[in-house]
Design a protein around this motif. Structure first.
Motif, PDB file in Angstrom:
ATOM      1  N   UNK A 235      37.399 -97.687  27.165  1.00 56.16           N
ATOM      2  CA  UNK A 235      37.133 -97.806  25.734  1.00 56.16           C
ATOM      3  C   UNK A 235      37.805 -96.682  24.960  1.00 56.16           C
ATOM      4  N   UNK A 236      37.700 -95.467  25.434  1.00 57.98           N
ATOM      5  CA  UNK A 236      38.336 -94.333  24.752  1.00 57.98           C
ATOM      6  C   UNK A 236      39.818 -94.600  24.520  1.00 57.98           C
ATOM      7  N   UNK A 237      40.475 -95.194  25.511  1.00 55.43           N
ATOM      8  CA  UNK A 237      41.921 -95.430  25.415  1.00 55.43           C
ATOM      9  C   UNK A 237      42.287 -96.473  24.368  1.00 55.43           C
ATOM     10  N   UNK A 238      41.301 -97.196  23.845  1.00 58.30           N
ATOM     11  CA  UNK A 238      41.567 -98.186  22.802  1.00 58.30           C
ATOM     12  C   UNK A 238      41.881 -97.540  21.460  1.00 58.30           C
ATOM     13  N   UNK A 239      41.582 -96.271  21.302  1.00 60.04           N
ATOM     14  CA  UNK A 239      41.801 -95.600  20.028  1.00 60.04           C
ATOM     15  C   UNK A 239      43.268 -95.509  19.651  1.00 60.04           C
ATOM     16  N   UNK A 240      43.542 -95.635  18.365  1.00 62.63           N
ATOM     17  CA  UNK A 240      44.918 -95.468  17.873  1.00 62.63           C
ATOM     18  C   UNK A 240      45.311 -93.998  17.987  1.00 62.63           C
ATOM     19  N   UNK A 241      44.451 -93.127  17.473  1.00 63.43           N
ATOM     20  CA  UNK A 241      44.560 -91.687  17.697  1.00 63.43           C
ATOM     21  C   UNK A 241      43.405 -91.317  18.612  1.00 63.43           C
ATOM     22  N   UNK A 242      43.686 -90.571  19.667  1.00 62.05           N
ATOM     23  CA  UNK A 242      42.662 -90.270  20.681  1.00 62.05           C
ATOM     24  C   UNK A 242      42.558 -88.765  20.880  1.00 62.05           C
ATOM     25  N   UNK A 243      41.321 -88.273  20.838  1.00 61.10           N
ATOM     26  CA  UNK A 243      41.093 -86.829  20.959  1.00 61.10           C
ATOM     27  C   UNK A 243      40.024 -86.564  22.008  1.00 61.10           C
ATOM     28  N   UNK A 244      40.347 -85.686  22.956  1.00 61.34           N
ATOM     29  CA  UNK A 244      39.366 -85.153  23.904  1.00 61.34           C
ATOM     30  C   UNK A 244      39.133 -83.696  23.529  1.00 61.34           C
ATOM     31  N   UNK A 245      37.955 -83.406  23.017  1.00 59.80           N
ATOM     32  CA  UNK A 245      37.675 -82.039  22.616  1.00 59.80           C
ATOM     33  C   UNK A 245      37.378 -81.173  23.840  1.00 59.80           C
ATOM     34  N   UNK A 246      37.578 -79.860  23.723  1.00 59.12           N
ATOM     35  CA  UNK A 246      37.360 -78.968  24.868  1.00 59.12           C
ATOM     36  C   UNK A 246      35.968 -79.150  25.476  1.00 59.12           C
ATOM     37  N   UNK A 247      35.943 -79.307  26.801  1.00 60.20           N
ATOM     38  CA  UNK A 247      34.674 -79.461  27.497  1.00 60.20           C
ATOM     39  C   UNK A 247      34.194 -80.891  27.642  1.00 60.20           C
ATOM     40  N   UNK A 248      34.922 -81.856  27.059  1.00 59.09           N
ATOM     41  CA  UNK A 248      34.542 -83.264  27.229  1.00 59.09           C
ATOM     42  C   UNK A 248      34.666 -83.660  28.698  1.00 59.09           C
ATOM     43  N   UNK A 249      33.846 -84.604  29.124  1.00 56.93           N
ATOM     44  CA  UNK A 249      33.886 -85.121  30.495  1.00 56.93           C
ATOM     45  C   UNK A 249      34.494 -86.517  30.481  1.00 56.93           C
ATOM     46  N   UNK A 250      35.481 -86.732  31.355  1.00 53.57           N
ATOM     47  CA  UNK A 250      36.169 -88.013  31.433  1.00 53.57           C
ATOM     48  C   UNK A 250      36.191 -88.449  32.888  1.00 53.57           C
ATOM     49  N   UNK A 251      35.437 -89.492  33.204  1.00 52.36           N
ATOM     50  CA  UNK A 251      35.301 -89.929  34.582  1.00 52.36           C
ATOM     51  C   UNK A 251      36.013 -91.240  34.862  1.00 52.36           C
ATOM     52  N   UNK A 252      36.617 -91.332  36.050  1.00 48.34           N
ATOM     53  CA  UNK A 252      37.290 -92.558  36.475  1.00 48.34           C
ATOM     54  C   UNK A 252      36.919 -92.848  37.922  1.00 48.34           C
ATOM     55  N   UNK A 253      37.029 -94.123  38.271  1.00 51.70           N
ATOM     56  CA  UNK A 253      36.847 -94.534  39.659  1.00 51.70           C
ATOM     57  C   UNK A 253      37.396 -95.935  39.825  1.00 51.70           C
ATOM     58  N   UNK A 254      37.396 -96.410  41.058  1.00 53.05           N
ATOM     59  CA  UNK A 254      37.818 -97.762  41.363  1.00 53.05           C
ATOM     60  C   UNK A 254      36.701 -98.732  41.009  1.00 53.05           C
ATOM     61  N   UNK A 255      36.910-100.004  41.254  1.00 53.43           N
ATOM     62  CA  UNK A 255      35.860-100.986  41.009  1.00 53.43           C
ATOM     63  C   UNK A 255      35.633-101.838  42.253  1.00 53.43           C
ATOM     64  N   UNK A 256      34.461-102.399  42.305  1.00 56.46           N
ATOM     65  CA  UNK A 256      34.101-103.326  43.374  1.00 56.46           C
ATOM     66  C   UNK A 256      33.030-104.256  42.837  1.00 56.46           C
ATOM     67  N   UNK A 257      32.990-105.467  43.346  1.00 58.91           N
ATOM     68  CA  UNK A 257      31.963-106.407  42.909  1.00 58.91           C
ATOM     69  C   UNK A 257      32.193-107.785  43.486  1.00 58.91           C
TER      70      UNK A 257
END
Length: 200
Positions: A104-126
């Protein structure tokens, strides 16, 4: 089909029970921004449309705490709407996005991660499917690849997330990784450490 639900820390090993306890995304207009907190589901788009109809002058979405989604199809539909509507996205200092929240964050036209923000990624399964077991040309990948193409994000980011951590775990990105994949429209100076982010 649900693939990328994430519940942080203890919930990572209890995905089913935690999914039953999630709080849907809540949107609150604050000044010139809309602040979002919760888990993305099939009610999120309607809630977003309601708050934007009431506040048509606002085009900044602050992702305070978006831990993921319980419905990947709903997530990409909602996120495409955020992009189509021309919203900027921000993860504030002390804020967190993970899994579908990062998409969702990547949908932004302008995107800002402020210092100390947490950004988590992983694979998917289902549904008995594990993303990393599939060949790259398997149509199961298309939901995500088509989304990233639509919002102008290099598909290399998708393949990176599959290898970053398994579906029942999480990788907290570093600023160097965020900059490598051009996640922001300005340089990211520092993101939250794994120790800090695991506690959020």
């Amino acid at each position: 089909m649900t693939h990328k639900f994430l519940s942080i820390a203890a919930c990572l090993t209890l995905l089913t029970s935690c999914a039953e306890q999630y709080t849907p995304v809540n949107f609150v207009a604050q000044g010139d921004r809309i602040v979002a907190t919760g888990t993305i589901d099939d009610t999120t788009l309607a809630a977003f449309q309601e708050v934007t109809a009431d506040n048509p002058e606002i085009h900044t979405l602050v992702l305070q705490y978006i831990e993921g989604s319980v419905d990947d199809d709903a997530n990409v539909v909602f996120s495409r709407e955020v992009h189509r509507a021309g919203f900027d996205t921000i993860v504030p200092s002390g804020g967190m996005v993970a899994s579908g929240g990062t998409d969702l964050f990547l949908a932004g036209v302008q995107r800002t991660l402020q210092p100390g923000a947490c950004v988590g990624v992983h694979s998917w399964a289902g549904s008995g499917i594990v993303a990393t077991d599939l060949p790259e040309d398997d149509p199961e990948h298309d939901r995500y690849l088509d989304y990233f193409q639509d919002i102008g994000v290099d598909e290399g980011f998708y393949w990176y997330t599959l290898e970053a951590a398994p579906a029942d775990s999480i990788h907290w990105m570093t600023a160097a990784e965020a900059n490598q994949f051009r996640m922001t429209t300005r340089t990211t100076p520092r993101l939250g450490s794994s120790t800090v982010c695991d506690e959020r």
